[in-house]
Design an enzyme around this catalytic site. Structure first.
Site, mmCIF file in Angstrom:
data_model
loop_
_atom_site.group_PDB
_atom_site.id
_atom_site.type_symbol
_atom_site.label_atom_id
_atom_site.label_comp_id
_atom_site.label_asym_id
_atom_site.label_seq_id
_atom_site.Cartn_x
_atom_site.Cartn_y
_atom_site.Cartn_z
ATOM 1 N N ALA A 126 54.574 8.097 42.065
ATOM 2 C CA ALA A 126 54.667 6.644 42.194
ATOM 3 C C ALA A 126 53.531 5.968 42.948
ATOM 4 O O ALA A 126 53.314 4.771 42.773
ATOM 5 C CB ALA A 126 55.990 6.278 42.865
ATOM 6 N N ALA A 127 52.831 6.659 43.831
ATOM 7 C CA ALA A 127 51.813 6.007 44.657
ATOM 8 C C ALA A 127 50.697 5.433 43.781
ATOM 9 O O ALA A 127 50.348 6.027 42.761
ATOM 10 C CB ALA A 127 51.240 7.002 45.661
ATOM 11 N N PRO A 128 50.168 4.256 44.150
ATOM 12 C CA PRO A 128 50.454 3.476 45.359
ATOM 13 C C PRO A 128 51.678 2.568 45.276
ATOM 14 O O PRO A 128 52.046 1.947 46.248
ATOM 15 C CB PRO A 128 49.179 2.645 45.528
ATOM 16 C CG PRO A 128 48.698 2.441 44.129
ATOM 17 C CD PRO A 128 49.018 3.709 43.394
ATOM 18 N N GLY A 129 52.308 2.455 44.073
ATOM 19 C CA GLY A 129 53.572 1.743 44.004
ATOM 20 C C GLY A 129 53.658 0.587 43.028
ATOM 21 O O GLY A 129 54.718 -0.013 42.885
ATOM 22 N N LYS A 133 53.727 0.411 39.730
ATOM 23 C CA LYS A 133 54.695 0.577 38.649
ATOM 24 C C LYS A 133 56.124 0.586 39.196
ATOM 25 O O LYS A 133 57.051 0.128 38.520
ATOM 26 C CB LYS A 133 54.400 1.850 37.862
ATOM 27 C CG LYS A 133 53.106 1.806 37.059
ATOM 28 C CD LYS A 133 52.950 3.030 36.189
ATOM 29 C CE LYS A 133 51.648 3.005 35.404
ATOM 30 N NZ LYS A 133 50.456 3.161 36.273
ATOM 31 N N GLU A 151 56.205 10.697 45.992
ATOM 32 C CA GLU A 151 54.799 11.075 46.159
ATOM 33 C C GLU A 151 54.727 12.239 47.129
ATOM 34 O O GLU A 151 55.221 12.147 48.258
ATOM 35 C CB GLU A 151 53.979 9.903 46.685
ATOM 36 C CG GLU A 151 52.531 10.233 47.008
ATOM 37 C CD GLU A 151 51.779 10.849 45.838
ATOM 38 O OE1 GLU A 151 51.170 11.922 46.026
ATOM 39 O OE2 GLU A 151 51.807 10.262 44.743
ATOM 40 N N ASP A 186 53.851 8.934 35.504
ATOM 41 C CA ASP A 186 52.448 8.506 35.422
ATOM 42 C C ASP A 186 51.640 9.612 36.080
ATOM 43 O O ASP A 186 51.377 9.576 37.280
ATOM 44 C CB ASP A 186 52.280 7.166 36.131
ATOM 45 C CG ASP A 186 50.861 6.637 36.031
ATOM 46 O OD1 ASP A 186 50.104 7.119 35.164
ATOM 47 O OD2 ASP A 186 50.503 5.756 36.828
ATOM 48 N N CYS A 202 46.008 8.015 32.517
ATOM 49 C CA CYS A 202 44.864 7.138 32.244
ATOM 50 C C CYS A 202 43.684 7.963 31.752
ATOM 51 O O CYS A 202 42.532 7.549 31.856
ATOM 52 C CB CYS A 202 44.490 6.307 33.472
ATOM 53 S SG CYS A 202 44.083 7.274 34.935
#
Length: 374
Positions: A142-145, A147, A176, A232, A295
């Site tokens: 999840a970091a940095p947050g 999404k 994270e 992600d 990405c």
């Protein structure tokens, strides 16, 4: 700064040639050289995600002049989505520079941050996962947050009035494993989401190693306890490599990101990604969904990870007798107009900044997976 030696120049050129050769093979020489590489080298374009726990509309964040340059981004919608508000809270500036956006600020009444600037492709994948009020959602990397903040807007789609910030039985668990990034994730979520959500346990920040099978047993809702998982995954992030390379080249330097790049590193990264994918699949219930995203431009980190996941699930069905499988549902999205954003791949979709729509978003690969009974 001393000039580069011939040996350094040779090293840099070899790395750059290898990088370009790899992706020219995948995307075609003409597209890579004429449209895709230049689009990737251009500054990243940003969207503004309005935090509706803090403010009700863009008028509370942007000036009249700024608001006049904004347009609403239309994401995918289901016919049964009775409240389309969360899909209308994402705005993008007509210009390309992040500097045209006001920086996030603390709202005077709520004390929460007003908005988050990020690539609109990141918001697209959240809309594809389609979390609903009452869903138990796990954001595994999840970091940095950003999404996670976007996910929260779907779990509570109506504007927040300062009372009862409930997810109606749902939850958002953001994870994270890296200590520094975990601390930043926790700080960011506390800056964007009401304190009451943390007190009730509807929002939790976890620190689990998703590549390790034992991490499933430490999930608050355990294996099979979640409705939606956003993965992600960490990836090679070639656009970051290109940006670092272009910036360094302009000042006569070498970028470590490019000189250390190797064509085989995507396959090494894919091992981590597959392990995370298996954890994500085991974390959801039968009928639940995983949204796998990177990405990366590399097929090794995208479609090939989905294929490897298929192989591992089949092995575990035979060896361990698991009673579930997963189906790729990415193709179902075509009817919702996804081609306006992305191009189809074997198992998913790829958002690229040279897309004919002119959106200039991405790169971002994603595939929607559903856990099904075997």
């Amino acid at each position: 700064m001393p000039a580069l030696t011939k040996a350094q120049k040779k090293l840099a050129q070899a790395a750059e040639d290898s990088f370009n050769r790899t992706y020219a093979v995948q995307f075609g020489e003409e597209r890579w050289q004429q449209t895709l590489y230049p689009a990737l080298a251009a500054p990243t374009r940003y969207a503004a995600l309005i935090n509706r726990f803090a403010v009700a509309d863009v008028g509370a964040v942007f000036s009249q002049e700024q608001a006049a340059r904004l347009q609403t981004i239309r994401f995918l919608t289901d016919s049964d989505l009775s409240d389309p508000k969360p899909l209308m809270s994402f705005q993008w500036d007509v210009s390309e520079a992040e500097a045209t956006f006001p920086l996030p600020q603390s709202d005077s009444s709520s004390g929460l941050m007003t908005h988050w600037n990020l690539d609109a492709a990141s918001l697209l994948v959240v809309s594809v996962l389609d979390p609903r009020p009452g869903n138990k959602v796990f954001d595994i990397c999840a970091a940095p947050g950003g999404k996670s903040v976007a996910l929260s807007q779907f779990l509570r789609p109506d504007n927040y009035d300062g009372t009862s910030p409930t997810f109606k039985g749902g939850c958002l668990h953001s994870n994270e494993v890296n200590a520094g990034r975990n601390k930043r994730l926790a700080s960011n979520l506390q800056s964007y989401l009401p304190e009451a959500l943390f007190k009730t346990g509807e929002v939790k920040v976890l620190k689990l190693d998703g590549t390790q099978p034992f991490s499933l047993q430490t999930l608050p809702h355990g294996p099979g306890g979640y409705d939606k998982v956003l993965l992600d995954a960490p990836c090679s992030s070639e656009r970051h490599v290109i940006h670092a390379h272009v910036k360094a080249k302009q000042s006569g330097r070498l970028a470590d990101e490019m000189t250390s790049w190797r064509s085989g590193q995507s396959k090494k990264m894919a091992k981590i990604q597959v392990a995370l994918l298996m954890t994500a699949l085991k974390a959801i219930r039968v009928g639940g969904h995983v949204l796998y995203a990177t990405c990366s431009l590399s097929n090794d980190e995208n479609d090939s990870v989905i294929e490897k996941g298929m192989e591992l699930v089949q092995k575990e069905r035979k060896k361990l007798g698991i009673k579930w499988n997963f189906a790729v549902r990415s193709g179902d999205l075509a009817a919702k107009g996804l081609a306006e954003w992305a191009e189809p791949t074997q198992h998913g979709w790829l958002v690229l900044p040279d897309h004919p729509s002119g959106g200039k978003w991405g790169p971002l690969f994603f595939a929607l997976l559903e856990k099904v009974e075997a």
